[in-house]
Design a protein around this motif. Sequence first.
Motif, PDB file in Angstrom:
ATOM      1  N   SER A   1      -4.086   5.455  -3.421  1.00  0.00           N
ATOM      2  CA  SER A   1      -3.533   4.699  -4.560  1.00  0.00           C
ATOM      3  C   SER A   1      -3.038   5.592  -5.697  1.00  0.00           C
ATOM      4  O   SER A   1      -2.372   5.118  -6.610  1.00  0.00           O
ATOM      5  CB  SER A   1      -4.599   3.766  -5.147  1.00  0.00           C
ATOM      6  N   ARG A   2      -3.405   6.883  -5.672  1.00  0.00           N
ATOM      7  CA  ARG A   2      -2.980   7.795  -6.731  1.00  0.00           C
ATOM      8  C   ARG A   2      -1.468   7.870  -6.833  1.00  0.00           C
ATOM      9  O   ARG A   2      -0.776   7.845  -5.823  1.00  0.00           O
ATOM     10  CB  ARG A   2      -3.425   9.237  -6.403  1.00  0.00           C
TER      11      ARG A   2
ATOM     12  N   MET B   1       0.846  -1.213   0.000  1.00  0.00           N
ATOM     13  CA  MET B   1       0.000   0.000   0.000  1.00  0.00           C
ATOM     14  C   MET B   1       0.875   1.255   0.000  1.00  0.00           C
ATOM     15  O   MET B   1       1.810   1.368   0.781  1.00  0.00           O
ATOM     16  CB  MET B   1      -0.892  -0.051   1.250  1.00  0.00           C
ATOM     17  N   ALA B   2       0.538   2.193  -0.890  1.00  0.00           N
ATOM     18  CA  ALA B   2       1.301   3.457  -0.966  1.00  0.00           C
ATOM     19  C   ALA B   2       1.125   4.229   0.344  1.00  0.00           C
ATOM     20  O   ALA B   2       0.171   4.010   1.084  1.00  0.00           O
ATOM     21  CB  ALA B   2       0.773   4.281  -2.123  1.00  0.00           C
TER      22      ALA B   2
ATOM     23  N   HIS C   1      -9.443   5.655  -0.397  1.00  0.00           N
ATOM     24  CA  HIS C   1      -8.607   4.601  -0.978  1.00  0.00           C
ATOM     25  C   HIS C   1      -8.023   5.052  -2.313  1.00  0.00           C
ATOM     26  O   HIS C   1      -6.842   4.814  -2.605  1.00  0.00           O
ATOM     27  CB  HIS C   1      -9.425   3.312  -1.138  1.00  0.00           C
ATOM     28  N   GLN C   2      -8.835   5.744  -3.095  1.00  0.00           N
ATOM     29  CA  GLN C   2      -8.353   6.261  -4.387  1.00  0.00           C
ATOM     30  C   GLN C   2      -7.221   7.279  -4.168  1.00  0.00           C
ATOM     31  O   GLN C   2      -6.245   7.298  -4.901  1.00  0.00           O
ATOM     32  CB  GLN C   2      -9.465   6.950  -5.161  1.00  0.00           C
TER      33      GLN C   2
END
Length: 219
Positions: free
Chosen positions: A217-218, A1-2, A213-214
């Motif tokens: 993840s960007r 996960m970023a 979450h978006q």
Amino acid sequence: MARKGFIFDLDGVIVDTAKYHYFAWKKLAEGIGISFTEADNEHLKGVSRIRSLELILEWGNKEISSEEFNALLTAKNDDYLSFVNKMTKDEVLPDVPRVLDYLSDMKQPMALGSASKNARTILDRVNLLNRFDCVVDGTNVSKAKPDPEVFLIAAEGLHLPPESCIVFEDSLAGIEAANIANMISIGIGDANILKEAQFVFSDFTKISNEFLHQLISRI
Ligand code: BG6
Ligand code: MG
């Protein structure tokens, strides 16, 4: 996960202390013969304590000595703190705990980025002081929003570059500061006012975990 840095403003984002600032400024202004409305208070959001008093005096066309200025600042803050000291965790704005919990579960670093010198006292009152990896407040900065200093120090504290940070703000000055810092700016409030924000939500109940979450993840 970023890993992204999530930076929260305090007043008007985590808690609705703007109303307490309003009561305290109104009492002060009217005490020296200057009228003060809720619309006036809007212009003080995100603005430092000293600058706020300078603006009120400008609006009322009034000049005072530096001793009186300092005495008024102290009186205003004492008055404001009398409200703050009665705050409980029920005053945390809706869905803020859900968002903090989700970001913690996702192992995302979080910081506070506030102009207030009372930020730690308020976070402590509402039991949120231990939720942030880094707290940057009015005691740590020399330049007020829209200068990006407060958010850049927060990014440094989280060991992340500004481009990896996301700011939640309710004031125009704060949105401008986030944009100048090259961070993603998310306005909390009225989209007609926070026009420069990249995203605007009326409050945290409108911010879904999917949206968070978006953001994580960007690229
Ligand atoms: C900002 C508020 O967060 O903090 C302003 O939006 C306030 O209204 C400023 O003036 C400074 O706060 P304090 O608590 O140091 O007087
Ligand atoms: Mg604010």
